[in-house]
Design a protein around this motif. Sequence first.
Motif, mmCIF file in Angstrom:
data_model
loop_
_atom_site.group_PDB
_atom_site.id
_atom_site.type_symbol
_atom_site.label_atom_id
_atom_site.label_comp_id
_atom_site.label_asym_id
_atom_site.label_seq_id
_atom_site.Cartn_x
_atom_site.Cartn_y
_atom_site.Cartn_z
ATOM 1 N N PHE A 2 0.740 -1.254 0.092
ATOM 2 C CA PHE A 2 0.001 0.051 0.119
ATOM 3 C C PHE A 2 0.910 1.169 0.167
ATOM 4 O O PHE A 2 0.442 2.266 -0.710
ATOM 5 C CB PHE A 2 -1.088 0.056 1.127
ATOM 6 C CG PHE A 2 -1.700 1.096 1.405
ATOM 7 C CD1 PHE A 2 -2.623 1.470 0.181
ATOM 8 C CD2 PHE A 2 -1.646 2.188 2.245
ATOM 9 C CE1 PHE A 2 -3.432 2.764 0.383
ATOM 10 C CE2 PHE A 2 -2.197 3.277 2.552
ATOM 11 C CZ PHE A 2 -3.276 3.511 1.468
ATOM 12 N N ALA A 6 0.605 4.035 -2.784
ATOM 13 C CA ALA A 6 0.338 5.220 -2.235
ATOM 14 C C ALA A 6 1.327 6.314 -2.930
ATOM 15 O O ALA A 6 0.999 7.482 -3.459
ATOM 16 C CB ALA A 6 0.202 5.641 -0.730
ATOM 17 N N ASP A 68 -8.270 -0.440 3.799
ATOM 18 C CA ASP A 68 -9.519 0.232 3.413
ATOM 19 C C ASP A 68 -9.734 1.624 4.021
ATOM 20 O O ASP A 68 -9.697 2.798 3.407
ATOM 21 C CB ASP A 68 -10.800 -0.604 3.265
ATOM 22 C CG ASP A 68 -11.398 -1.157 4.476
ATOM 23 O OD1 ASP A 68 -10.190 -1.343 5.277
ATOM 24 O OD2 ASP A 68 -12.280 -1.149 4.935
ATOM 25 N N ASN A 70 -7.224 2.894 5.885
ATOM 26 C CA ASN A 70 -5.942 3.648 5.731
ATOM 27 C C ASN A 70 -6.041 4.381 4.309
ATOM 28 O O ASN A 70 -5.704 5.531 4.410
ATOM 29 C CB ASN A 70 -4.974 2.700 5.711
ATOM 30 C CG ASN A 70 -3.329 3.296 5.867
ATOM 31 O OD1 ASN A 70 -3.356 4.344 6.412
ATOM 32 N ND2 ASN A 70 -2.525 2.410 5.835
ATOM 33 N N HIS A 71 -6.620 3.797 3.349
ATOM 34 C CA HIS A 71 -6.713 4.354 2.260
ATOM 35 C C HIS A 71 -7.595 5.759 2.442
ATOM 36 O O HIS A 71 -7.300 6.764 1.675
ATOM 37 C CB HIS A 71 -7.146 3.566 1.045
ATOM 38 C CG HIS A 71 -7.152 4.175 -0.263
ATOM 39 N ND1 HIS A 71 -8.006 5.169 -0.797
ATOM 40 C CD2 HIS A 71 -6.159 4.264 -1.129
ATOM 41 C CE1 HIS A 71 -7.948 5.272 -2.011
ATOM 42 N NE2 HIS A 71 -6.708 5.052 -2.373
ATOM 43 N N ARG A 72 -8.694 5.641 2.839
ATOM 44 C CA ARG A 72 -9.497 6.632 3.276
ATOM 45 C C ARG A 72 -8.874 7.829 3.698
ATOM 46 O O ARG A 72 -9.031 8.927 3.500
ATOM 47 C CB ARG A 72 -10.885 6.209 3.716
ATOM 48 C CG ARG A 72 -11.542 5.286 2.907
ATOM 49 C CD ARG A 72 -13.043 5.196 3.502
ATOM 50 N NE ARG A 72 -13.775 4.006 3.038
ATOM 51 C CZ ARG A 72 -13.757 2.861 3.606
ATOM 52 N NH1 ARG A 72 -13.537 2.582 4.574
ATOM 53 N NH2 ARG A 72 -14.672 1.860 2.840
ATOM 54 N N THR A 75 -6.065 9.362 1.916
ATOM 55 C CA THR A 75 -6.615 10.432 1.050
ATOM 56 C C THR A 75 -7.149 11.704 1.325
ATOM 57 O O THR A 75 -6.959 12.780 1.023
ATOM 58 C CB THR A 75 -7.852 9.613 0.192
ATOM 59 O OG1 THR A 75 -7.386 8.338 -0.433
ATOM 60 C CG2 THR A 75 -8.502 10.456 -0.806
ATOM 61 N N LYS A 78 -4.348 14.023 2.758
ATOM 62 C CA LYS A 78 -3.152 13.824 1.768
ATOM 63 C C LYS A 78 -2.323 15.003 1.738
ATOM 64 O O LYS A 78 -1.127 15.140 1.620
ATOM 65 C CB LYS A 78 -3.745 13.795 0.243
ATOM 66 C CG LYS A 78 -2.717 13.770 -0.910
ATOM 67 C CD LYS A 78 -3.623 13.483 -2.102
ATOM 68 C CE LYS A 78 -2.554 13.777 -3.506
ATOM 69 N NZ LYS A 78 -3.184 13.775 -4.609
ATOM 70 N N VAL A 86 2.115 6.230 5.979
ATOM 71 C CA VAL A 86 1.136 5.359 5.539
ATOM 72 C C VAL A 86 1.164 4.001 6.297
ATOM 73 O O VAL A 86 0.170 3.527 6.465
ATOM 74 C CB VAL A 86 1.312 5.196 4.137
ATOM 75 C CG1 VAL A 86 0.511 4.062 3.516
ATOM 76 C CG2 VAL A 86 1.225 6.516 3.183
#
Length: 218
Positions: A2, A6, A68, A70-72, A75, A78, A86
């Motif tokens: 990830f 990223a 999932d 973590n990605h939100r 984002t 950012k 990350v």
Amino acid sequence: MFRDRALQTMELKLRNELHFARKFWHVLGIAIIAYLINILPARESLFYLSIGGLAVIPFDILRLKRPDLNHRIVTLFKPIIRIEEVATLSGTSFLIVGTLLSVLLFPKPVAVLSILLLAFGDPASSIFGVLYGKDKIWGRKSLQGALACFLVCTVVCAVYFITNHIMIERIILVSILGGLIGAFSELIQVKKLDDNMTFPLFSAFGLWCLFVLFGGFS
């Protein structure tokens, strides 16, 4: 995996890059924390910092276990998050622990000043280190970054001492020593611990010694 994705798709900043949005967030956020700690009783400061820690740190740990989520979060944040965060705890988690321990272990003037040194000295070191840091001391730490941190921390100490009428008769000496304490605190690296935690603790201890030696508590 990830982290690599990223870096490639989200254009997150590395630690050795200029990151002005993060620097602005760092200065503003930590200065506000220092102000609130200064005006609130120590017990209330510890209460609110504890609540902040209980809200942020478990959530920070959870996002590392949930790609999932973590990605939100990455984002959403950012503009101010670094690629290194990350896959690790964010600087905010370390900041809460560092400030809480500073308030718990040291008198309020020492804790507040140590947090102010972190707010202004750490970004100065980073910016000048990235732009002009050709002479490395160790790791990513440079002589140019350390000098910038020293100068900024000296000014912060002088303003704080004058504003609060502390050690005025020795203002030049104690401000310079405070600047050195800030610079050395920024240089110290403890494995796997973010400087948002170590900086205020090391600087608070050094400032406490300074206050004791030169009558800062009288």
